[in-house]
Design a protein around this motif. Structure first.
Motif, PDB file in Angstrom:
ATOM      1  N   LEU A  43       7.800  20.079  -9.020  1.00 50.17           N
ATOM      2  CA  LEU A  43       9.100  19.445  -9.232  1.00 50.17           C
ATOM      3  C   LEU A  43       9.832  19.251  -7.905  1.00 50.17           C
ATOM      4  N   LEU A  44       9.751  20.241  -7.015  1.00 51.27           N
ATOM      5  CA  LEU A  44      10.387  20.136  -5.701  1.00 51.27           C
ATOM      6  C   LEU A  44       9.770  18.994  -4.891  1.00 51.27           C
ATOM      7  N   ILE A  45       8.439  18.900  -4.911  1.00 51.46           N
ATOM      8  CA  ILE A  45       7.760  17.832  -4.175  1.00 51.46           C
ATOM      9  C   ILE A  45       8.100  16.473  -4.767  1.00 51.46           C
ATOM     10  N   PHE A  46       8.201  16.412  -6.082  1.00 48.65           N
ATOM     11  CA  PHE A  46       8.603  15.173  -6.770  1.00 48.65           C
ATOM     12  C   PHE A  46       9.962  14.705  -6.241  1.00 48.65           C
ATOM     13  N   LYS A  47      10.903  15.635  -6.117  1.00 50.27           N
ATOM     14  CA  LYS A  47      12.237  15.307  -5.608  1.00 50.27           C
ATOM     15  C   LYS A  47      12.177  14.859  -4.146  1.00 50.27           C
ATOM     16  N   LEU A  48      11.281  15.487  -3.364  1.00 46.11           N
ATOM     17  CA  LEU A  48      11.126  15.093  -1.961  1.00 46.11           C
ATOM     18  C   LEU A  48      10.598  13.657  -1.845  1.00 46.11           C
ATOM     19  N   TYR A  49       9.661  13.314  -2.701  1.00 42.06           N
ATOM     20  CA  TYR A  49       9.123  11.947  -2.700  1.00 42.06           C
ATOM     21  C   TYR A  49      10.233  10.940  -2.985  1.00 42.06           C
ATOM     22  N   ILE A  50      11.068  11.249  -3.957  1.00 49.37           N
ATOM     23  CA  ILE A  50      12.178  10.360  -4.311  1.00 49.37           C
ATOM     24  C   ILE A  50      13.177  10.279  -3.160  1.00 49.37           C
ATOM     25  N   ALA A  51      13.480  11.434  -2.530  1.00 55.00           N
ATOM     26  CA  ALA A  51      14.445  11.475  -1.425  1.00 55.00           C
ATOM     27  C   ALA A  51      13.967  10.634  -0.246  1.00 55.00           C
ATOM     28  N   VAL A  52      12.685  10.761   0.109  1.00 57.99           N
ATOM     29  CA  VAL A  52      12.135   9.975   1.220  1.00 57.99           C
ATOM     30  C   VAL A  52      12.174   8.485   0.889  1.00 57.99           C
ATOM     31  N   ALA A  53      11.814   8.145  -0.342  1.00 57.78           N
ATOM     32  CA  ALA A  53      11.830   6.744  -0.761  1.00 57.78           C
ATOM     33  C   ALA A  53      13.241   6.167  -0.678  1.00 57.78           C
ATOM     34  N   VAL A  54      14.231   6.934  -1.105  1.00 57.51           N
ATOM     35  CA  VAL A  54      15.629   6.485  -1.063  1.00 57.51           C
ATOM     36  C   VAL A  54      16.074   6.273   0.378  1.00 57.51           C
ATOM     37  N   LEU A  55      15.738   7.208   1.272  1.00 56.68           N
ATOM     38  CA  LEU A  55      16.099   7.078   2.685  1.00 56.68           C
ATOM     39  C   LEU A  55      15.479   5.821   3.301  1.00 56.68           C
ATOM     40  N   GLU A  56      14.212   5.574   2.970  1.00 54.80           N
ATOM     41  CA  GLU A  56      13.527   4.399   3.521  1.00 54.80           C
ATOM     42  C   GLU A  56      14.143   3.104   2.996  1.00 54.80           C
ATOM     43  N   ILE A  57      14.516   3.093   1.720  1.00 52.69           N
ATOM     44  CA  ILE A  57      15.138   1.903   1.127  1.00 52.69           C
ATOM     45  C   ILE A  57      16.502   1.638   1.753  1.00 52.69           C
ATOM     46  N   ILE A  58      17.294   2.708   1.920  1.00 51.25           N
ATOM     47  CA  ILE A  58      18.621   2.575   2.529  1.00 51.25           C
ATOM     48  C   ILE A  58      18.503   2.042   3.955  1.00 51.25           C
ATOM     49  N   ALA A  59      17.547   2.616   4.714  1.00 51.36           N
ATOM     50  CA  ALA A  59      17.337   2.177   6.102  1.00 51.36           C
ATOM     51  C   ALA A  59      16.941   0.707   6.146  1.00 51.36           C
TER      52      ALA A  59
ATOM     53  N   ALA B  61       0.805  -1.217   0.000  1.00 55.11           N
ATOM     54  CA  ALA B  61       0.000   0.000   0.000  1.00 55.11           C
ATOM     55  C   ALA B  61       0.845   1.277   0.000  1.00 55.11           C
ATOM     56  N   PRO B  62       1.909   1.375   0.835  1.00 58.97           N
ATOM     57  CA  PRO B  62       2.744   2.580   0.787  1.00 58.97           C
ATOM     58  C   PRO B  62       3.387   2.799  -0.589  1.00 58.97           C
ATOM     59  N   LEU B  63       3.780   1.691  -1.238  1.00 54.40           N
ATOM     60  CA  LEU B  63       4.374   1.804  -2.574  1.00 54.40           C
ATOM     61  C   LEU B  63       3.333   2.313  -3.563  1.00 54.40           C
ATOM     62  N   LEU B  64       2.099   1.786  -3.455  1.00 51.06           N
ATOM     63  CA  LEU B  64       1.024   2.256  -4.323  1.00 51.06           C
ATOM     64  C   LEU B  64       0.801   3.751  -4.114  1.00 51.06           C
ATOM     65  N   ASN B  65       0.753   4.179  -2.850  1.00 51.12           N
ATOM     66  CA  ASN B  65       0.549   5.591  -2.529  1.00 51.12           C
ATOM     67  C   ASN B  65       1.648   6.449  -3.138  1.00 51.12           C
ATOM     68  N   LEU B  66       2.888   5.954  -3.065  1.00 48.47           N
ATOM     69  CA  LEU B  66       4.016   6.679  -3.644  1.00 48.47           C
ATOM     70  C   LEU B  66       3.846   6.825  -5.154  1.00 48.47           C
ATOM     71  N   ILE B  67       3.527   5.709  -5.822  1.00 46.98           N
ATOM     72  CA  ILE B  67       3.376   5.726  -7.283  1.00 46.98           C
ATOM     73  C   ILE B  67       2.239   6.657  -7.706  1.00 46.98           C
ATOM     74  N   VAL B  68       1.084   6.532  -7.028  1.00 44.09           N
ATOM     75  CA  VAL B  68      -0.073   7.364  -7.375  1.00 44.09           C
ATOM     76  C   VAL B  68       0.243   8.843  -7.182  1.00 44.09           C
ATOM     77  N   ASN B  69       0.839   9.186  -6.047  1.00 40.81           N
ATOM     78  CA  ASN B  69       1.150  10.592  -5.770  1.00 40.81           C
ATOM     79  C   ASN B  69       2.166  11.160  -6.753  1.00 40.81           C
ATOM     80  N   VAL B  70       3.175  10.366  -7.091  1.00 42.04           N
ATOM     81  CA  VAL B  70       4.183  10.823  -8.050  1.00 42.04           C
ATOM     82  C   VAL B  70       3.551  11.063  -9.419  1.00 42.04           C
TER      83      VAL B  70
END
Length: 220
Positions: free
Chosen positions: A154-170, A122-131
């Motif tokens: 564009l700024l929010i798009f980058k924030l979504y990617i940044a949060v996703a990257v942080l969560e994946i790294i963690a 569900a979180p992945l779906l939310n990410l994809i839909v919002n992006v």
């Protein structure tokens, strides 16, 4: 260029997000009421009585009803906006695919690890839909020559990617090793992702609000 369908659709998507926020708050308060009532009655949190649950039941019920209404409005909004901008249509397709896959998994495997995996998607779906929605808004802003909305998107798009990257790294770090030092690093990354996620969400709401105003004159 007029985008009458997108104007109506984005307005509904924004309304759906507000309803989602209200439902989240109500459900959260309901949970606090349940635990608070249980503690005041001398119950253990792990063994909450029915009367304590009932005390927050109304808030839970209202919250979930609002959530359901918001979900329906969001789908209608995506359908409408998708008539003018394809990325909204893609967001709708992503939701449909997820629900179909989840339904198949639930029917085929019932209560199992596969079902848990489907729920965790569900979180992945939310990410994809919002992006996809963000990209749709950016495209509309560019067509309307509104640099402010486009740059915010564009700024929010980058924030979504940044949060996703942080969560994946963690997640990767936590799986690879279990040391105390790593646990601290994972915690820091998780907190950073949470803070950025909250900022991102309210910026997302702000972007939808701005897009709604941008398209206001296009409504028929």
């Amino acid at each position: 260029m007029k985008f009458s369908n997108a104007a109506k659709g984005v307005s509904k998507i924004f309304t759906a997000e507000i309803l989602g926020l209200i439902s989240f708050v109500l459900i959260g308060i309901g949970g606090i009421v349940v635990i608070g009532t249980a503690i005041s009655n001398g119950e253990k949190v792990s063994d909450i009585a029915v009367n304590s649950i009932v005390s927050g039941g109304i808030l839970f019920a209202i919250g979930y009803i609002i959530m359901a209404v918001g979900a329906i409005i969001n789908i209608v909004g995506l359908v409408q906006a998708g008539k003018d901008e394809p990325f909204f249509k893609y967001a709708l397709y992503a939701m449909i695919i997820y629900f179909i896959v989840s339904l198949i998994v639930n029917i085929a495997f019932g209560t199992s690890n596969y079902q848990d995996d489907a729920s965790n998607g569900a979180p992945l779906l939310n990410l994809i839909v919002n992006v996809l929605v963000i990209q749709g808004v950016i495209n509309l802003a560019n067509a309307k020559q509104d640099a402010k909305v486009a740059s915010k998107g564009l700024l929010i798009f980058k924030l979504y990617i940044a949060v996703a990257v942080l969560e994946i790294i963690a997640y990767i770090i936590s799986v690879v090793t279990q040391s105390t030092t790593v646990a601290v690093v994972v915690l820091v990354l998780a907190i950073a992702a949470l803070v950025l996620g909250i900022v991102r969400y309210f910026m997302y709401l702000s972007m939808l609000s701005n897009a709604k105003k941008m398209l206001a004159d296009d409504k028929e």
